[in-house]
Design a protein around this motif. Structure first.
Motif, PDB file in Angstrom:
ATOM      1  N   THR A 151       1.508   9.956  -2.511  1.00  0.00           N
ATOM      2  CA  THR A 151       1.012   8.575  -2.593  1.00  0.00           C
ATOM      3  C   THR A 151       2.010   7.695  -3.327  1.00  0.00           C
ATOM      4  O   THR A 151       2.264   6.550  -2.921  1.00  0.00           O
ATOM      5  CB  THR A 151      -0.341   8.550  -3.312  1.00  0.00           C
ATOM      6  OG1 THR A 151      -1.275   9.332  -2.570  1.00  0.00           O
ATOM      7  CG2 THR A 151      -0.856   7.124  -3.433  1.00  0.00           C
ATOM      8  N   TYR A 152       2.577   8.222  -4.401  1.00  0.00           N
ATOM      9  CA  TYR A 152       3.505   7.424  -5.203  1.00  0.00           C
ATOM     10  C   TYR A 152       4.843   7.226  -4.480  1.00  0.00           C
ATOM     11  O   TYR A 152       5.481   6.182  -4.622  1.00  0.00           O
ATOM     12  CB  TYR A 152       3.712   8.083  -6.562  1.00  0.00           C
ATOM     13  CG  TYR A 152       2.426   8.176  -7.340  1.00  0.00           C
ATOM     14  CD1 TYR A 152       1.927   7.070  -8.026  1.00  0.00           C
ATOM     15  CD2 TYR A 152       1.682   9.350  -7.356  1.00  0.00           C
ATOM     16  CE1 TYR A 152       0.729   7.135  -8.718  1.00  0.00           C
ATOM     17  CE2 TYR A 152       0.481   9.430  -8.058  1.00  0.00           C
ATOM     18  CZ  TYR A 152       0.013   8.317  -8.728  1.00  0.00           C
ATOM     19  OH  TYR A 152      -1.176   8.385  -9.400  1.00  0.00           O
ATOM     20  N   GLU A 159       4.292   4.415  -2.134  1.00  0.00           N
ATOM     21  CA  GLU A 159       4.339   3.134  -2.840  1.00  0.00           C
ATOM     22  C   GLU A 159       5.779   2.716  -3.119  1.00  0.00           C
ATOM     23  O   GLU A 159       6.108   1.525  -3.051  1.00  0.00           O
ATOM     24  CB  GLU A 159       3.550   3.232  -4.139  1.00  0.00           C
ATOM     25  CG  GLU A 159       2.041   3.369  -3.931  1.00  0.00           C
ATOM     26  CD  GLU A 159       1.292   3.524  -5.239  1.00  0.00           C
ATOM     27  OE1 GLU A 159       1.958   3.631  -6.296  1.00  0.00           O
ATOM     28  OE2 GLU A 159       0.039   3.553  -5.213  1.00  0.00           O
ATOM     29  N   GLN A 171       7.134   1.420   0.187  1.00  0.00           N
ATOM     30  CA  GLN A 171       6.555   0.118   0.503  1.00  0.00           C
ATOM     31  C   GLN A 171       7.177  -0.971  -0.376  1.00  0.00           C
ATOM     32  O   GLN A 171       7.494  -2.066   0.111  1.00  0.00           O
ATOM     33  CB  GLN A 171       5.050   0.164   0.297  1.00  0.00           C
ATOM     34  CG  GLN A 171       4.332  -1.128   0.673  1.00  0.00           C
ATOM     35  CD  GLN A 171       2.834  -1.021   0.483  1.00  0.00           C
ATOM     36  OE1 GLN A 171       2.324   0.024   0.068  1.00  0.00           O
ATOM     37  NE2 GLN A 171       2.116  -2.088   0.803  1.00  0.00           N
ATOM     38  N   ALA A 172       7.348  -0.660  -1.662  1.00  0.00           N
ATOM     39  CA  ALA A 172       7.939  -1.642  -2.572  1.00  0.00           C
ATOM     40  C   ALA A 172       9.385  -1.920  -2.208  1.00  0.00           C
ATOM     41  O   ALA A 172       9.849  -3.073  -2.287  1.00  0.00           O
ATOM     42  CB  ALA A 172       7.843  -1.141  -4.011  1.00  0.00           C
ATOM     43  N   ALA A 191       7.921  -4.832  -8.979  1.00  0.00           N
ATOM     44  CA  ALA A 191       7.007  -3.913  -8.313  1.00  0.00           C
ATOM     45  C   ALA A 191       7.723  -2.634  -7.896  1.00  0.00           C
ATOM     46  O   ALA A 191       7.173  -1.524  -8.006  1.00  0.00           O
ATOM     47  CB  ALA A 191       6.367  -4.585  -7.111  1.00  0.00           C
ATOM     48  N   SER A 192       8.944  -2.786  -7.422  1.00  0.00           N
ATOM     49  CA  SER A 192       9.717  -1.617  -6.999  1.00  0.00           C
ATOM     50  C   SER A 192      10.045  -0.723  -8.199  1.00  0.00           C
ATOM     51  O   SER A 192       9.951   0.504  -8.116  1.00  0.00           O
ATOM     52  CB  SER A 192      11.001  -2.080  -6.309  1.00  0.00           C
ATOM     53  OG  SER A 192      11.784  -0.964  -5.913  1.00  0.00           O
ATOM     54  N   ALA A 228       6.918   1.140  -9.252  1.00  0.00           N
ATOM     55  CA  ALA A 228       6.613   2.217  -8.305  1.00  0.00           C
ATOM     56  C   ALA A 228       7.506   3.426  -8.558  1.00  0.00           C
ATOM     57  O   ALA A 228       7.043   4.580  -8.499  1.00  0.00           O
ATOM     58  CB  ALA A 228       6.775   1.717  -6.874  1.00  0.00           C
ATOM     59  N   ASN A 266       6.237   5.147 -11.722  1.00  0.00           N
ATOM     60  CA  ASN A 266       5.045   5.946 -11.440  1.00  0.00           C
ATOM     61  C   ASN A 266       5.403   7.244 -10.734  1.00  0.00           C
ATOM     62  O   ASN A 266       4.808   8.296 -11.006  1.00  0.00           O
ATOM     63  CB  ASN A 266       4.059   5.138 -10.604  1.00  0.00           C
ATOM     64  CG  ASN A 266       3.424   4.002 -11.389  1.00  0.00           C
ATOM     65  OD1 ASN A 266       3.431   3.996 -12.616  1.00  0.00           O
ATOM     66  ND2 ASN A 266       2.876   3.037 -10.672  1.00  0.00           N
TER      67      ASN A 266
END
Length: 381
Positions: free
Chosen positions: A111-112, A115, A118-119, A174-175, A178, A181
């Motif tokens: 999931t991470y 993300e 996507q970022a 945001a990137s 991500a 995380n």
């Protein structure tokens, strides 16, 4: 001496003796009717065992201990494997040595990773929009200087350029988050040390701040013990101390006082003292018990008697003093008689009595806060 003892015991005994004061006020009527006998239990006063006031028991703790926790949620995907005693690989567990930055465990990162992707895509789009907006703004700046375009057209290009700048900054943040995380899906040892405890299993759900491992630096160990306010002033950091550990019979351990607590524990009213002892060979384990004698402490003393704390009350006529009720047989009746006492040190749930009672006296324990001087009592087991 008496005043200091009273102050030290005031807090510990306040709840025990408060009921005695209330009982004394409620029984102040001179013409009270005959009261039924009060059921009490008694404690026969015996001589306290000889105690050595400079002998202490300490508990060993790691010099440094860290709780290693996940910072993201997810299902535990793996735990670092190490060779077991049978030669087969097994999960890392308590007692295993670890190195600084060594991987301990990981949660599923799919999931991470998505993300992050996507970022990254959003950032690429924002950067492309920014590049176009910058070209348009640079062109319109030149055209405005040549009076070719209207001010409104220039202002629109400028606003679009500034919005694109802001979008790039937000996408970069945001990137970066991500990626952070994703990195938090793995946890590492913060030091060279030993795993004290593992709290996760493969497949278990980890939440942010879930403590997965307790890792400790045991190259040095702290022997922690409590001393009274009388003794704490005689100790200094850096002083050498010699300890004996029950788990290592016949071995003298040398250490130094490395910390003296500035405040007393609110419950025990003692000051924690730490003696740091080298432990490169790992012989001393967390929780092991040690004994030591503080140099320069008072000589051994013998307390006259020792009583349970719940036998101590306040005399009705003196809130600053202490007393007990002693059972006496008079005229065929069993009566409670008030005796003022001088108290010593608290030892667990008992307290030493320096004066006021004699060996063999029967002191009321249960029911002490319900009787008054001269009240008839009935002794029960």
């Amino acid at each position: 001496m008496r005043g200091r003892t009273s102050r030290r015991l005031n807090t510990s005994l306040a709840l025990l003796v408060g009921g005695a004061m209330v009982g004394a006020v409620g029984c102040g009527n001179d013409s009270k009717p005959e009261q039924p006998r009060i059921a009490v239990t008694v404690f026969a006063v015996g001589r306290a065992q000889e105690s050595n006031s400079n002998a202490y028991t300490a508990s060993f703790q790691p010099y440094r201990e860290v709780a290693v926790a996940f910072q993201v949620s997810g299902s535990v995907d793996s735990i670092t494997q190490v060779p077991g005693a049978d030669g087969r690989a097994r999960d890392l567990q308590g007692g295993d040595a670890v190195k600084e930055h060594e991987l301990l465990a990981a949660v599923k990162s799919g999931t991470y990773q998505a993300e992050v992707n996507q970022a990254a895509s959003a950032l690429a789009g924002a950067q492309a929009a920014y590049a176009k907006a910058k070209r348009d703004f640079d062109r319109d700046t030149q055209l405005l200087d040549q009076n070719v375009i209207a001010q409104a057209t220039y202002d629109a290009a400028k606003q679009q350029y500034q919005s694109a700048q802001s979008e790039v900054a937000q996408s970069q943040a945001a990137s970066k988050q991500a990626e952070i995380n994703l990195g938090h899906c793995r946890i590492y040892s913060p030091m060279d040390g030993v795993v004290l405890e593992r709290n996760i299993e493969v497949g278990s759900l980890a939440e942010p701040d879930t403590v997965a491992f307790q890792v400790a630096d045991t190259s040095e160990m702290k022997a922690v013990f409590g001393v009274s306010d009388i003794q704490v002033g005689k100790l200094k950091e850096g002083e050498a101390q010699t300890l004996a550990a029950e788990a290592i019979p016949g071995v003298q351990l040398s250490g130094k006082i490395t910390r003296i607590a500035p405040n007393a524990d609110p419950t025990t009213r003692t000051f924690d003292v730490e003696v740091t002892v080298p432990n490169q060979d790992g012989r001393i384990r967390t929780g092991s018990v040690a004994s030591l004698n503080i140099a320069g402490a008072a000589a051994p003393v013998i307390a006259d008697a020792r009583l349970p704390l719940d036998a101590i009350v306040r005399p009705p006529d003196d809130r600053n003093d202490f007393a007990v009720y002693v059972v006496q047989n008079q005229g065929g009746k069993t009566l409670a008689r008030l005796r003022k006492v001088r108290l010593g040190e608290i030892v667990g749930n008992d307290i030493s009595v320096l004066a006021g009672v004699q060996i063999g006296d029967r002191v009321i324990m249960r029911g002490a806060t319900m009787v008054t001087d001269g009240a008839e009592v009935r002794i029960i087991p």
